[in-house]
Design a protein around this motif. Sequence first.
Motif, mmCIF file in Angstrom:
data_model
loop_
_atom_site.group_PDB
_atom_site.id
_atom_site.type_symbol
_atom_site.label_atom_id
_atom_site.label_comp_id
_atom_site.label_asym_id
_atom_site.label_seq_id
_atom_site.Cartn_x
_atom_site.Cartn_y
_atom_site.Cartn_z
ATOM 1 N N SER A 27 0.779 -1.054 0.054
ATOM 2 C CA SER A 27 0.000 0.128 -0.094
ATOM 3 C C SER A 27 0.949 1.425 0.148
ATOM 4 N N VAL A 28 1.786 1.150 0.853
ATOM 5 C CA VAL A 28 2.748 2.564 0.943
ATOM 6 C C VAL A 28 3.552 2.635 -0.355
ATOM 7 N N ALA A 29 3.975 1.731 -0.791
ATOM 8 C CA ALA A 29 4.706 1.592 -2.151
ATOM 9 C C ALA A 29 3.918 2.054 -3.260
ATOM 10 N N LEU A 30 2.537 1.585 -3.210
ATOM 11 C CA LEU A 30 1.739 1.958 -4.215
ATOM 12 C C LEU A 30 1.421 3.479 -4.001
ATOM 13 N N TRP A 31 1.360 3.935 -2.936
ATOM 14 C CA TRP A 31 0.910 5.637 -2.908
ATOM 15 C C TRP A 31 2.147 6.413 -3.163
ATOM 16 N N ILE A 32 3.326 5.871 -2.755
ATOM 17 C CA ILE A 32 4.532 6.625 -3.183
ATOM 18 C C ILE A 32 4.483 6.559 -4.935
ATOM 19 N N LEU A 33 4.129 5.470 -5.532
ATOM 20 C CA LEU A 33 4.198 5.477 -6.746
ATOM 21 C C LEU A 33 3.227 6.358 -7.492
ATOM 22 N N PHE A 34 2.010 6.589 -6.746
ATOM 23 C CA PHE A 34 0.885 7.422 -7.566
ATOM 24 C C PHE A 34 1.484 8.716 -7.358
ATOM 25 N N ILE A 35 1.925 8.932 -6.257
ATOM 26 C CA ILE A 35 2.066 10.699 -5.944
ATOM 27 C C ILE A 35 3.396 11.093 -6.769
ATOM 28 N N TRP A 62 14.374 14.641 -11.923
ATOM 29 C CA TRP A 62 14.676 13.416 -10.836
ATOM 30 C C TRP A 62 13.660 12.770 -10.412
ATOM 31 N N LEU A 63 12.515 13.375 -10.512
ATOM 32 C CA LEU A 63 11.146 12.618 -10.368
ATOM 33 C C LEU A 63 10.970 11.249 -10.949
ATOM 34 N N GLY A 64 11.697 11.310 -12.168
ATOM 35 C CA GLY A 64 11.442 9.900 -12.882
ATOM 36 C C GLY A 64 12.363 8.948 -12.254
ATOM 37 N N ASN A 65 13.348 9.226 -11.623
ATOM 38 C CA ASN A 65 14.126 8.166 -10.985
ATOM 39 C C ASN A 65 13.577 8.050 -9.753
ATOM 40 N N VAL A 66 12.959 8.587 -9.037
ATOM 41 C CA VAL A 66 12.148 8.332 -7.782
ATOM 42 C C VAL A 66 10.836 7.764 -8.072
ATOM 43 N N MET A 67 10.326 7.896 -9.340
ATOM 44 C CA MET A 67 9.058 7.016 -9.725
ATOM 45 C C MET A 67 9.528 5.629 -10.248
ATOM 46 N N MET A 68 10.678 5.361 -10.735
ATOM 47 C CA MET A 68 11.261 4.168 -10.857
ATOM 48 C C MET A 68 11.546 3.218 -9.572
ATOM 49 N N LEU A 114 9.838 -0.841 -5.823
ATOM 50 C CA LEU A 114 9.260 -1.326 -4.446
ATOM 51 C C LEU A 114 7.934 -1.881 -4.303
ATOM 52 N N VAL A 115 6.958 -1.405 -5.332
ATOM 53 C CA VAL A 115 5.737 -1.879 -5.392
ATOM 54 C C VAL A 115 6.000 -3.475 -5.928
ATOM 55 N N LEU A 116 6.638 -3.867 -6.898
ATOM 56 C CA LEU A 116 7.052 -5.124 -7.486
ATOM 57 C C LEU A 116 7.320 -5.943 -6.338
ATOM 58 N N LEU A 117 8.336 -5.459 -5.461
ATOM 59 C CA LEU A 117 8.795 -6.280 -4.477
ATOM 60 C C LEU A 117 8.045 -6.871 -3.576
ATOM 61 N N THR A 118 7.218 -5.773 -3.057
ATOM 62 C CA THR A 118 6.295 -5.909 -1.884
ATOM 63 C C THR A 118 5.203 -6.482 -2.353
ATOM 64 N N ALA A 119 4.622 -6.520 -3.594
ATOM 65 C CA ALA A 119 3.465 -7.174 -4.101
ATOM 66 C C ALA A 119 4.106 -8.594 -4.379
#
Lengths: 259, 611
Positions: free
Chosen positions: A140-148, A162-168, A173-178
Motif C-alpha cells: 500500500s505504501v509503495a503504491l501511494w508513493i508511486l501514485f504521488i 529526478w522525479l522520474g528516478n524516484v518513480m522508478m 518497491l511495488v513489485l518487491l512488496t507485491a
Amino acid sequence: MRIRMLIMLACLAPWVARTETTDNAGLTQAEAEQQFFAAGAAYKDKEYARAAADYKSLLDAGFVSVETLFNYGNACFKQGDVDDAVLAYRRAWYLAPRDPDLAANLRFALQTSGGIEPERSTLFRIFTEFSWLEWRAATSVALWILFITAGLWLVFRRVHAWLGNVMMIAMVLVLLTASGWGYWALLLRSPEGVMTGGEVTARFAPMADATPAFSLPAGSIITILEENKDWYRVGTGDDTGWVPKTNCKQVYPWKPGAS
Amino acid sequence: MKTKQNNSHRMSVEGVVMTAMLLITGAAFAQPQATLDVQPRVIRLNEQATLMLSLSGVPNPQPPNIDQLPNFQVQYVGQEQRFSMVNGRTSQTMTYRYRLVPQTSGEFTIGPFQLQAGGTTMDVQPVDIEVLSVSQQTTTRPADDKGQTIDELVFARISASKETIYNQEQFYLFIDLYVRGVNIDRRISLNNMPTTGLSVDTFQEMSATREQVNGNVYDVRHFRARATALTAGSFTFKPQLQVQIIVPRDQPQRQRDNFFGFEMFDQMFNRYETHPLSIEAEPMTIAVSALPDDGKPDSFSGAVGRFNLNVEASPLELKAGEPITITMDIAGEGSIDSVAKPSLALGDDFKSYEAKMIERNYDASRGVGHKVFEQVIIPRSTNIVEIPPVVFSYFNPEKEQYVSVSRGPYPLTVTASESQGLKLVQAEQDAGSSTIRQLGVDIVYLKSAPDAWSPAPTGAIRPGPRWLAIHTSPLLALLALVVWVRRREKLAGNTALARRIQAPRRARPALKAARDHIDDPAQVYANLWRALSAFMADRLNMDDGEITPSLILTTLKDAGLPDDQRHALENLLATGERIRFGGGGSPDTAGRLQDIDLTTQVLQFAERKVR
C-alpha cells in the motif's frame, strides 16, 4: 456534475469504510479484555483446561490476535493437547512470523509430539520473514508513493527530471512488496494442515480400508494437496497419502469458531 | 510341454558320491549348504554346458573333485567367491564352475550328490539336462519351418514365485522370453501391467538359457522383478512385451557380396533394420489374501516379512527427571514401508515422547532394509527398577503366522534428583568466571494482552474490496491527470487549436454583460459585437481587429447558417453599428433580448459548424 460525484462518493463511503475483519459477536472489547485476564489467571493457577476454554471462546468470538493464539497454544500444551498447541502456534505464526517466543514454543511442541515439519526453500524463508499483513501494508505504501511521484512527474517532469528516478524506485518497491504478498497467497493454494487426534495413518486411497502408506505423529505440519469428500491428500516431503479430514485441521485460512 | 524322444535314454548318476574334505570353521557363518546348477539345460551334441556347484556357509572350502560324470567330459574352469551380510550375519558363497561336453544325446540327470564337509554331510539336489542330436538340430532350423507364425518363434511366459500371497508380502514376478530363429535386440519394454493394488519394481534381466519346447530349441531370456501386494484381491497379469526384431533391410540386390564378406559391416552400413513386435504373454492370475485375524497380537502394526529387532537403552543409571533414549532398530526382509514403531507399554511410571523414525534404508535389489526409531522417556520416580520389554510383531508369510520379537526388560537405577528448580550454579573448574547451567526446558510463558483488540484477519490472503477501492481511486485520478497533462501539452504546441477551444469561453462574458446591461442599448450592442468578433477571431485564429461584419456573415454563410438567421444577424450588426457610431434609434427591450438570443444561437451554430 460535481454534485453528482459527491453523491456517488457519499454512497461509497460506508462501503469503503467497512471493516474486512471478523465480527466480534457477543463480546465487547472490555469483556474480551476481562476474559483474557481471567484466562491468564486460570493458567497461573494451573487450571489449564479452563484457561484453554477461555482463550478459545475469545478466539471463537473473533478476537483473533497473536497474543490470544499464543496463550491458547500454551494452555493446550500444558494440558497435554500438543496437536492443538501446534495448530494455535502455527496460526499465530501467520500473523507474526518473526516472533521468537512463538518460534521457540512451536519448536518445543513439535519436538515433544514428535511431529514433523515440511522442509522449506530459501525463498520461503525470505518471503515469510514478514507476515502477509506486513507485505500488504508495504505494498500500500509503495503504491501511494508511486501514485504521488507519478503525478508529480507528469506535471513537473520538465522542471524536475529526478522525479522520474524516484518513480522508478517506487515501481521497484511495488513489485518487491507485491511479490512478498503474492508469495503468501500462492502458499495457500496448498494450505498447511496440522495432524490432530494422535498418530494418524496416511493411506494410499481415500478409504478407511486402503493400504497404509505411512504414519504421521500428532502435531505434524503437512501440506494439503487435494480434497475428496471426507479426506485430504496430504504431503510431507516426498511422501503423500490420504488422511481423514477429522484428523487434519487447516492452519490458514480458518474460520474462528469452526475449528 | 517337454517331449521325450523315443530313442533317448535316461542315464542316472545317482549314487555318485563326491568326497571333499571341507573344513568348517567360524560359528558366525550360516549353516552349510550346497546347490547344483547346469546352464543351459538343453544343448546340442556339439555344444557344451556349464556346471556350477555353490557352497555356502563353508569357510575356505576346497574344490570338490568332479572328474567323472557318465556321458560327459568334465573340465574344471574356475571359482568365484561372494560375501553377503544380512541382519548382521555374514555368509560366504563359493561357486565352482566345470565345463560339460556331452558324449551322446539323450536326457540325463546329474545328482543327487552328497557332499561331506568336515563333520557335516550336505545333500545336493539333482539337475536334468537334455542333449539333442545333430539331426534333431537341423530339423528345427527356421529355414525349414513352413507355415509358421511369429507366435511360435517368439513368445513369453509370466509366473510368480509364490502361489499364496498375503497383503503387504513381497514376492517375485518372472517373465521368460522365448526366441527361436529370429534376432531381437536388447531393447525390451513391458506394458499392460496392473497399476493398482500392486507395487512392481523394474524388471531386471537375470540370465539367458536354452530350453526345448515342442521339439524346438529356444533361447530363453529370464527377467525378474520384485513386487509387493498392496491390497487383498485377485490380480490378473497379461503383460505385453515390446521387442525389436532385427531383419535385413529391403533394398535392391547388389552385384557384389557383403563388404569383405563380413556380416558385421552390413550391420555397420545399416543393411539391417528393426521392426517392433508386441508379444502378449498368457494371462496369469494371482490371489492376494488378507492377513488372518487368528493369532494377531496386539502389538502387530502391519509389518509383513521376516524381521529382527535390536534395542538399546541409555543411560540405565540416572536421576529422576533425566531422559532415557531408547533406540529400536528393525531390520529384515520384506516390505519395510509396512514397518511401524515397536510397542512399548510404559504405563504411568514414565513420561514418554512420541517415537521418531531417525533412519530408513532399503536395498530394493535384495528386498532387505531396516528402520530405526528413537524414543525419549523420562522416569517419574525413584521406585522404577526396569524399562518394560519392547515388542515388535510381524506376519511371516512363509510360516503363515504372526511372530512377536521381544527385547528387554532393561534394569534401571533411578536416584533422586538433586535440583529443585532453576538455580544459578557456580562453575567449579574456573574460579575466575561463572557460567549458567541449563536445568530444564519448557515453553515460553504467556503473552500480555494486545494493545488493540481489533481482530486479526483469518480469511484469504488476497486484496479485499476496501483495499481495492482505496488503491483504485488514485489510479483513476492518475489516469485523469495523464489525460489533462496531455491535453495541456497539445494546446501549448497548437495556438490555433487552443484559440478554437477557448472561443466560447471568451464570448460568454460578453453575452452575460449584454444581458446585464439590457437597459443600455449601446452597452448591449457593443457587448454583442465583442462576443461575435472575439469568438470569430479565436475560431479563425485572427486578430480581433481583422474581424468585420462582412467576414462574419460570409463565414457563417459558408458554414450553412440558414438565410433567415443570417438576415437577422445582418440587421443586428447594422443596428449595432448604427447605435455605436451614429446613435440612431434602438430596438426596445424585447428587441434587444431577441438580438441577444439570436447572437447566442448564432454562436452555438458557429461552435458546431465553423472549423
